[in-house]
Design a protein around this motif. Sequence first.
Motif, short mmCIF file in Angstrom:
data_model
loop_
_atom_site.label_atom_id
_atom_site.label_comp_id
_atom_site.label_asym_id
_atom_site.label_seq_id
_atom_site.Cartn_x
_atom_site.Cartn_y
_atom_site.Cartn_z
N LEU A 1 -3.88 2.23 -5.45
CA LEU A 1 -3.65 2.55 -4.08
C LEU A 1 -2.14 1.80 -3.89
CD1 LEU A 1 -7.00 1.83 -2.63
CD2 LEU A 1 -5.90 4.07 -2.88
N ARG B 1 -8.51 9.39 -0.56
CA ARG B 1 -9.63 9.58 0.41
C ARG B 1 -10.09 11.18 0.44
NH1 ARG B 1 -9.43 12.20 5.10
NH2 ARG B 1 -7.01 11.68 5.13
N LEU C 1 -11.81 -0.70 0.29
CA LEU C 1 -11.10 0.83 0.16
C LEU C 1 -11.25 1.14 -1.44
CD1 LEU C 1 -7.96 0.62 2.22
CD2 LEU C 1 -9.83 2.27 2.63
N LEU D 1 -3.24 6.57 -0.88
CA LEU D 1 -4.46 6.21 -0.19
C LEU D 1 -5.15 7.62 0.45
CD1 LEU D 1 -6.55 4.42 1.32
CD2 LEU D 1 -5.13 4.12 2.99
N LEU E 1 0.82 -1.12 -0.04
CA LEU E 1 -0.12 -0.04 0.09
C LEU E 1 0.94 1.16 -0.02
CD1 LEU E 1 -2.88 1.07 0.28
CD2 LEU E 1 -2.27 1.07 2.84
N LEU F 1 -8.53 -4.11 1.31
CA LEU F 1 -8.21 -3.35 -0.02
C LEU F 1 -9.21 -3.40 -0.93
CD1 LEU F 1 -6.07 -1.86 -1.83
CD2 LEU F 1 -5.31 -4.12 -2.44
N TYR G 1 -7.48 2.18 10.56
CA TYR G 1 -7.59 3.13 9.18
C TYR G 1 -6.22 3.90 9.15
CZ TYR G 1 -8.07 5.69 5.26
OH TYR G 1 -7.76 6.45 4.07
N GLU H 1 -2.69 4.71 6.65
CA GLU H 1 -2.65 5.88 6.02
C GLU H 1 -1.00 6.34 6.83
OE1 GLU H 1 -5.05 9.49 6.28
OE2 GLU H 1 -6.42 8.42 4.90
#
Length: 94
Positions: free
Chosen positions: A82, A32, A71, A28, A23, A68, A53, A57
């Motif tokens: 991502l 978001r 998301l 990400l 990730l 995943l 969460y 990040e």
Amino acid sequence: MGLSYPDMYGVCAQLLGVERRALRPRKLIAARENSGVTQRVLARAIGIAPRHYQRLEAGDRGPSPESLARLALALHVAPGSLLGAPGSYVAPER
């Protein structure tokens, strides 16, 4: 046409397992922020604790294939995006 959740899960499992992609926290965060939701709202939407969460990040944890997939669907992005992989899947609007 968008992928179903089981198909999305398979794509995510392959990206995380076979391709061993990690990730990308910046990706990400950008996804978001572009969606206009808070960390707390997104965490609840995908069924994880807000603290978990926040760790995603921060780069302290990696997502499971299930997380995943959720998301990517919630943010309307390709799961590979991502992870820093090119992708073109965009989830349909609900």
